[in-house]
Design an enzyme around this catalytic site. Sequence first.
Site, PDB file in Angstrom:
ATOM      1  N   ASP A   1      34.982  41.430  39.490  1.00  0.00           N
ATOM      2  CA  ASP A   1      35.734  40.398  38.776  1.00  0.00           C
ATOM      3  C   ASP A   1      35.810  40.693  37.278  1.00  0.00           C
ATOM      4  OD1 ASP A   1      36.332  38.887  41.023  1.00  0.00           O
ATOM      5  OD2 ASP A   1      34.648  37.510  40.763  1.00  0.00           O
TER       6      ASP A   1
ATOM      7  N   HIS B   1      34.861  33.762  35.761  1.00  0.00           N
ATOM      8  CA  HIS B   1      36.213  34.017  35.260  1.00  0.00           C
ATOM      9  C   HIS B   1      36.465  33.377  33.901  1.00  0.00           C
ATOM     10  CE1 HIS B   1      37.287  35.934  38.976  1.00  0.00           C
ATOM     11  NE2 HIS B   1      37.015  34.849  39.678  1.00  0.00           N
TER      12      HIS B   1
END
Length: 280
Positions: A237, A259
């Site tokens: 990620d 995120h």
Amino acid sequence: MHNQTTIAQKISYTGIGLHSGQNVTMTLNPATAETGIVFVRTDLPDRPGVKASASYVTNAQRATTLEGGAARVFTVEHLLAAFSALEVDNCLVELDAAEPPVGDGSSLTFVNLLQQAGRLELAAPRRVIAVDREYSIRVEDKFIALLPYDGLRISFTSVNPHPELGVQFGDYEINPDTFIREIAPARTIGFMHEIKSLQEQGLALGGSMDNALVYENGKPLNPLRFSDELVRHKILDVIGDLSLAGIVRGHVIAVKSGHALNTALAKKILEASRPSTLKL
């Protein structure tokens, strides 16, 4: 490779979106130098597009969302990680829905697509952001920082309350071979006790044990690919989210980052740095 690249030929893939649960066809198209990665919504009037840039991040809850005008796409990080790690700089990504297909929940599907499509070198130099100072984002007990480094290295500490998961640490020098072998196969993680709540929020509607590593009471319900698959996916990620700043070179050190912090760091780097053309 010193110059920018694109894919050598068009290639398509159809699957389901992780959060939307919608079927979607994605077509990757070659693009000219300086295009970057651009998502094009073919299902909307006039086919609006949005560039994969931290400037267009509008949401980072459970996945990274990009939005520019009428073009909105989300859960782009697994695909962007594959583009970044395999050094594909320019591509038009056509989607007939708002979310790319999830594949198996990792980046392997996208690695395979890019390898099948091949890579074409373009007559323009790559523009690399080689940081010369620290950039960091901290929120409570979570942080992510980028330090000067000759290459791209990611050191990530994941802390999970489940005793079977606990603390996991990963430290990798990111290059195409390492990514394909050690990071790309790591799947997104889901927990059975969270599913009802997520689906009430319109999330994880397409999730299943075919496209996620699912845990219940701290135990995996499907076979692990790595004993530390959780932290490897966290690193995946980071690669995808950080690529929203450009081609970044430095040492990422992160603890419990997600995120929101990843994309905040990408935005900080993008706003503060002036890319320079360097040999790789």
